[in-house]
Design a protein around this motif. Sequence first.
Motif, PDB file in Angstrom:
ATOM      1  N   ALA A  79       0.687  -1.220   0.067  1.00 50.95           N
ATOM      2  CA  ALA A  79       0.074   0.040  -0.301  1.00 50.95           C
ATOM      3  C   ALA A  79       0.792   1.242  -0.002  1.00 50.95           C
ATOM      4  O   ALA A  79       0.480   2.239  -0.786  1.00 50.95           O
ATOM      5  CB  ALA A  79      -0.967  -0.045   1.175  1.00 50.95           C
ATOM      6  N   TYR A  83       1.106   3.855  -3.058  1.00 50.32           N
ATOM      7  CA  TYR A  83       0.523   5.462  -2.744  1.00 50.32           C
ATOM      8  C   TYR A  83       1.651   6.286  -3.167  1.00 50.32           C
ATOM      9  O   TYR A  83       1.512   7.151  -3.815  1.00 50.32           O
ATOM     10  CB  TYR A  83       0.105   5.475  -1.204  1.00 50.32           C
ATOM     11  CG  TYR A  83      -0.320   7.030  -0.888  1.00 50.32           C
ATOM     12  CD1 TYR A  83      -1.493   7.387  -0.862  1.00 50.32           C
ATOM     13  CD2 TYR A  83       0.542   7.943  -0.391  1.00 50.32           C
ATOM     14  CE1 TYR A  83      -2.073   8.611  -0.761  1.00 50.32           C
ATOM     15  CE2 TYR A  83       0.408   9.286  -0.233  1.00 50.32           C
ATOM     16  CZ  TYR A  83      -1.270   9.377  -0.416  1.00 50.32           C
ATOM     17  OH  TYR A  83      -1.650  10.694  -0.056  1.00 50.32           O
ATOM     18  N   TYR A  91      -3.429   1.339  -4.547  1.00 51.29           N
ATOM     19  CA  TYR A  91      -3.476   1.656  -3.471  1.00 51.29           C
ATOM     20  C   TYR A  91      -4.756   1.373  -2.691  1.00 51.29           C
ATOM     21  O   TYR A  91      -4.710   0.638  -1.425  1.00 51.29           O
ATOM     22  CB  TYR A  91      -3.317   3.240  -3.163  1.00 51.29           C
ATOM     23  CG  TYR A  91      -3.365   3.465  -1.680  1.00 51.29           C
ATOM     24  CD1 TYR A  91      -2.432   3.084  -0.862  1.00 51.29           C
ATOM     25  CD2 TYR A  91      -4.469   4.011  -1.344  1.00 51.29           C
ATOM     26  CE1 TYR A  91      -2.542   3.781   0.399  1.00 51.29           C
ATOM     27  CE2 TYR A  91      -4.643   4.634  -0.031  1.00 51.29           C
ATOM     28  CZ  TYR A  91      -3.646   4.485   0.873  1.00 51.29           C
ATOM     29  OH  TYR A  91      -3.825   4.899   2.324  1.00 51.29           O
ATOM     30  N   SER A  94      -4.900  -2.314  -2.162  1.00 53.73           N
ATOM     31  CA  SER A  94      -3.752  -2.765  -1.094  1.00 53.73           C
ATOM     32  C   SER A  94      -4.211  -2.337   0.283  1.00 53.73           C
ATOM     33  O   SER A  94      -4.143  -3.103   1.386  1.00 53.73           O
ATOM     34  CB  SER A  94      -2.703  -2.178  -1.610  1.00 53.73           C
ATOM     35  OG  SER A  94      -2.061  -2.535  -2.804  1.00 53.73           O
ATOM     36  N   ILE A  95      -4.612  -1.335   0.255  1.00 50.35           N
ATOM     37  CA  ILE A  95      -4.900  -0.745   1.823  1.00 50.35           C
ATOM     38  C   ILE A  95      -6.159  -1.664   2.412  1.00 50.35           C
ATOM     39  O   ILE A  95      -6.390  -1.755   3.560  1.00 50.35           O
ATOM     40  CB  ILE A  95      -5.052   0.771   1.822  1.00 50.35           C
ATOM     41  CG1 ILE A  95      -4.870   1.102   3.307  1.00 50.35           C
ATOM     42  CG2 ILE A  95      -6.463   1.162   1.280  1.00 50.35           C
ATOM     43  CD1 ILE A  95      -3.443   1.204   3.535  1.00 50.35           C
TER      44      ILE A  95
END
Length: 123
Positions: A79, A83, A91, A94-95
């Motif tokens: 993440a 980003y 992102y 991923s986050i």
Amino acid sequence: MKIIEAITRFDSLKHNTYSQNEKVAWLSRLDSMVKRLIIDTHEGGEDVVFDGYTDSTSTETELLVPAPFDEMYQRWLEAQVDYANGEYEKYNNSILMYQTDYDAYANYYNRTHMPKGTAFKYF
């Protein structure tokens, strides 16, 4: 999982140009949040020593979150890279995956450790 294991595993899965020191700083930020928001809110949290990771921290240092929840570190690094690269769709994915792992660890910790309480006074 040790710092070097997290970084090596991440680098083998996702090509990136970020330095080891940058990744150590990202891991430090994550473990700082884990310590403050999860561990310190439970009894015994004061026994866990964490002063952050710096360039001079040994990469053999053990990270705070144990297996099987340590996949969180891979998701977190992914993440951060997404980003930093301005890849906001990646992102977001991923986050979200990181948050799922973080929540699983927080829930486990909450189930297996007594939360700190405050004394209740009757008047």
